[in-house]
Design a protein around this motif. Sequence first.
Motif, PDB file in Angstrom:
ATOM      1  N   UNK A 155       0.838  -1.211   0.000  1.00 52.59           N
ATOM      2  CA  UNK A 155       0.000   0.000   0.000  1.00 52.59           C
ATOM      3  C   UNK A 155       0.868   1.255   0.000  1.00 52.59           C
ATOM      4  N   UNK A 156       1.909   1.224   0.817  1.00 52.29           N
ATOM      5  CA  UNK A 156       2.763   2.402   0.947  1.00 52.29           C
ATOM      6  C   UNK A 156       3.410   2.758  -0.393  1.00 52.29           C
ATOM      7  N   UNK A 157       3.598   1.758  -1.243  1.00 55.84           N
ATOM      8  CA  UNK A 157       4.277   2.012  -2.519  1.00 55.84           C
ATOM      9  C   UNK A 157       3.335   2.512  -3.617  1.00 55.84           C
ATOM     10  N   UNK A 158       2.018   2.578  -3.366  1.00 59.45           N
ATOM     11  CA  UNK A 158       1.121   3.153  -4.371  1.00 59.45           C
ATOM     12  C   UNK A 158       1.323   4.657  -4.356  1.00 59.45           C
ATOM     13  N   UNK A 159       1.729   5.264  -5.502  1.00 59.35           N
ATOM     14  CA  UNK A 159       2.047   6.692  -5.454  1.00 59.35           C
ATOM     15  C   UNK A 159       0.810   7.545  -5.210  1.00 59.35           C
ATOM     16  N   UNK A 160       1.050   8.709  -4.646  1.00 57.77           N
ATOM     17  CA  UNK A 160       0.000   9.688  -4.424  1.00 57.77           C
ATOM     18  C   UNK A 160      -0.587  10.089  -5.781  1.00 57.77           C
ATOM     19  N   UNK A 234     -14.680   5.714 -17.127  1.00 61.73           N
ATOM     20  CA  UNK A 234     -13.986   4.551 -17.690  1.00 61.73           C
ATOM     21  C   UNK A 234     -14.635   3.256 -17.203  1.00 61.73           C
ATOM     22  N   UNK A 235     -15.004   3.227 -15.926  1.00 63.80           N
ATOM     23  CA  UNK A 235     -15.609   2.024 -15.365  1.00 63.80           C
ATOM     24  C   UNK A 235     -16.919   1.705 -16.083  1.00 63.80           C
ATOM     25  N   UNK A 236     -17.671   2.762 -16.421  1.00 64.55           N
ATOM     26  CA  UNK A 236     -18.942   2.540 -17.132  1.00 64.55           C
ATOM     27  C   UNK A 236     -18.700   1.906 -18.493  1.00 64.55           C
ATOM     28  N   UNK A 237     -17.555   2.243 -19.106  1.00 65.28           N
ATOM     29  CA  UNK A 237     -17.202   1.669 -20.419  1.00 65.28           C
ATOM     30  C   UNK A 237     -16.462   0.335 -20.258  1.00 65.28           C
ATOM     31  N   UNK A 238     -16.276  -0.118 -19.008  1.00 65.38           N
ATOM     32  CA  UNK A 238     -15.505  -1.339 -18.706  1.00 65.38           C
ATOM     33  C   UNK A 238     -14.054  -1.226 -19.149  1.00 65.38           C
ATOM     34  N   UNK A 239     -13.539  -0.021 -19.168  1.00 69.20           N
ATOM     35  CA  UNK A 239     -12.131   0.159 -19.543  1.00 69.20           C
ATOM     36  C   UNK A 239     -11.280   0.068 -18.286  1.00 69.20           C
ATOM     37  N   UNK A 240     -10.282  -0.850 -18.293  1.00 68.75           N
ATOM     38  CA  UNK A 240      -9.441  -0.995 -17.115  1.00 68.75           C
ATOM     39  C   UNK A 240      -8.034  -0.466 -17.335  1.00 68.75           C
ATOM     40  N   UNK A 241      -7.615  -0.493 -18.606  1.00 68.16           N
ATOM     41  CA  UNK A 241      -6.251  -0.051 -18.881  1.00 68.16           C
ATOM     42  C   UNK A 241      -6.259   0.935 -20.029  1.00 68.16           C
ATOM     43  N   UNK A 242      -5.226   1.785 -20.052  1.00 68.30           N
ATOM     44  CA  UNK A 242      -5.050   2.723 -21.154  1.00 68.30           C
ATOM     45  C   UNK A 242      -3.703   2.425 -21.797  1.00 68.30           C
ATOM     46  N   UNK A 253      -5.197   3.435 -15.579  1.00 69.52           N
ATOM     47  CA  UNK A 253      -5.572   4.787 -16.034  1.00 69.52           C
ATOM     48  C   UNK A 253      -4.957   5.908 -15.195  1.00 69.52           C
ATOM     49  N   UNK A 254      -4.692   5.645 -13.905  1.00 66.65           N
ATOM     50  CA  UNK A 254      -4.173   6.731 -13.076  1.00 66.65           C
ATOM     51  C   UNK A 254      -2.654   6.744 -13.028  1.00 66.65           C
ATOM     52  N   UNK A 255      -1.990   5.796 -13.705  1.00 64.05           N
ATOM     53  CA  UNK A 255      -0.523   5.742 -13.696  1.00 64.05           C
ATOM     54  C   UNK A 255       0.020   7.070 -14.241  1.00 64.05           C
ATOM     55  N   UNK A 256       1.122   7.533 -13.667  1.00 60.63           N
ATOM     56  CA  UNK A 256       1.653   8.832 -14.088  1.00 60.63           C
ATOM     57  C   UNK A 256       2.037   8.812 -15.572  1.00 60.63           C
ATOM     58  N   UNK A 257       2.396   7.644 -16.093  1.00 66.13           N
ATOM     59  CA  UNK A 257       2.737   7.549 -17.521  1.00 66.13           C
ATOM     60  C   UNK A 257       1.482   7.616 -18.388  1.00 66.13           C
ATOM     61  N   UNK A 282       2.957  -4.507 -20.744  1.00 66.08           N
ATOM     62  CA  UNK A 282       2.567  -3.798 -19.520  1.00 66.08           C
ATOM     63  C   UNK A 282       3.613  -2.771 -19.090  1.00 66.08           C
ATOM     64  N   UNK A 283       3.121  -1.699 -18.502  1.00 65.77           N
ATOM     65  CA  UNK A 283       3.992  -0.641 -17.976  1.00 65.77           C
ATOM     66  C   UNK A 283       4.838  -1.196 -16.837  1.00 65.77           C
ATOM     67  N   UNK A 284       6.098  -0.732 -16.791  1.00 67.59           N
ATOM     68  CA  UNK A 284       6.957  -1.238 -15.711  1.00 67.59           C
ATOM     69  C   UNK A 284       6.733  -0.473 -14.408  1.00 67.59           C
ATOM     70  N   UNK A 285       6.106   0.702 -14.507  1.00 69.32           N
ATOM     71  CA  UNK A 285       5.882   1.477 -13.276  1.00 69.32           C
ATOM     72  C   UNK A 285       4.657   0.982 -12.520  1.00 69.32           C
ATOM     73  N   UNK A 286       3.504   0.941 -13.236  1.00 64.23           N
ATOM     74  CA  UNK A 286       2.304   0.563 -12.503  1.00 64.23           C
ATOM     75  C   UNK A 286       2.035  -0.946 -12.551  1.00 64.23           C
ATOM     76  N   UNK A 287       2.786  -1.659 -13.364  1.00 61.81           N
ATOM     77  CA  UNK A 287       2.711  -3.128 -13.414  1.00 61.81           C
ATOM     78  C   UNK A 287       1.281  -3.687 -13.453  1.00 61.81           C
ATOM     79  N   UNK A 288       0.539  -3.413 -14.509  1.00 60.40           N
ATOM     80  CA  UNK A 288      -0.824  -3.941 -14.607  1.00 60.40           C
ATOM     81  C   UNK A 288      -0.850  -5.468 -14.710  1.00 60.40           C
TER      82      UNK A 288
END
Lengths: 291, 210
Positions: A155-160, A234-242, A253-257, A282-288
């Motif tokens: 949890x602590x590692x999830x960025x603000x 996005x949730x209404x469209x069932x979109x989980x990733x960008x 979707x909220x990843x800084x990248x 997959x992104x290496x930062x948010x690791x989906x």
Amino acid sequence: MQCRTVLTRIDALRTRELASIEKTAVEQHLLTCYSCVESQADVVDLADAIKSLAVVPERSCREAVKEQIADSFDRVGDAWVAFSNGRIRMIAEAESIDDVREAYAKKHGRVLEPGTIPEPLRRQVEAAVNGEGVATPKVDLDAANDLEHDVMQTLVRIPRGEVRTYAWVARQAGRPRAVRAVASIIARNAVPYVVPCHRVVPSSGGVGNYIFGSATKRALLEREGVNVDELDALAREHVRYIGSRTTHIFCFPTCRDAKRIQEKNRMPFRDADDAMEHGYRPCRHCQPVAA
Amino acid sequence: MKNSWTVGELAGEPDRREGGDLAVAVHRCEPGAFERLIDRFEQPLFGYAHGILQNAFDAQEVVQDAMMRAHKALTRQYDEARCAALALRPWLFKTVRNLCLNKRRSKRSSLEQPLETFDDGRIGPFVSLEGSDLERKEEIELLRRAMALLPVDARELIVLRFMEEMSYAEIAKTVGQSEAALRGKVFRSLKLLRDALEKPATQKGVAYAM
């Protein structure tokens, strides 16, 4: 009654611990047996003398024990904060400290006494409540088991300003199939705000539940810079990733990248398999997806 | 006649009630509850531990450990009903007893000669409650030495019965033996003490079987 039977009862007679039948029998015997009367006198004498052998400890263990069983609490804004040894042990919002005491007793088995919170801890709580984020929260995880520990660290590692899903936390904590168990650990987080359990949302969309209510969670996320309305859309469209059409990388979707992707290059995906079939990684930062 | 032992008046009855209430207060983490427990039981428990171990430092360590364990059990392990039904005094004494026996086991070799390890009153002294005249002091000193010569189970029973003034029912709960057996053992312990008092010079340790 025989002498040997009587002898083992004269001490109980002294303290009136004999049943009445026995008492009568012993007393009858003592009327006639001089040697037993002598023994009786001796028992009384010794019992009396032994009392003067009382010992007292050199110093009481009171302080040492108290240190081990009592922690302190203080008020920071609207929150009660319990702390010990320079670490936060519980953050709670309640009408009265008695409710917090009760919860604290249940969780830690310790008493709470009024105290003054150390300045660094106060600043951490204030920053966390104001949505400024805390990089290395000083929290006490001594009572946590291995999984709880790993979940808290994750949890602590999830960025603000970003959010992750419960399934993601479960995977990062090394227990990808224990989503429910992990979710309940997150729900029981004793140090909300500073350990950002509010940054975890359901895979199905929305902000989900929160110890202080969904509305608080939503407000807190907005204060941290999360576009909650966009998440809902996005949730209404069932979109989980960008994904990005230029880099062929996909993110939460909220990843800084993901936030840096230009509108024309944004490629929505409903799940990770779909993204990978399209040749995205997959992104290496948010690791989906698991690294 | 046989069963009538169990219906004797129990000296420990009022204490047991107080114990249950206090245990519940500790369970609820009421402020000051555990301090009350410490104030009430620390000295008796220390006396008991000292009676078994004959060493003030170890006794103090055992009592503190027992207090921590008691607190953990009452607040974390037992539910409220169990705390309410708890006979607190025998339970605490039993905890101390077990810790003392563990300690003795771990340093048995050093305890084989009680006279040498017997502490000389500088740490955790025996304190006389009354009487300041020399004769009385000498008497107490003799008694103290005689106690040190007793086998540990005799010493422990004498402490529980005559210093702590426990009822036989409570002692039975503490040491896990029947009241009938304990009456006999207490009497024999007193006899050993009397013997040790009468021939202190020749005595190097009392080797009677209990």
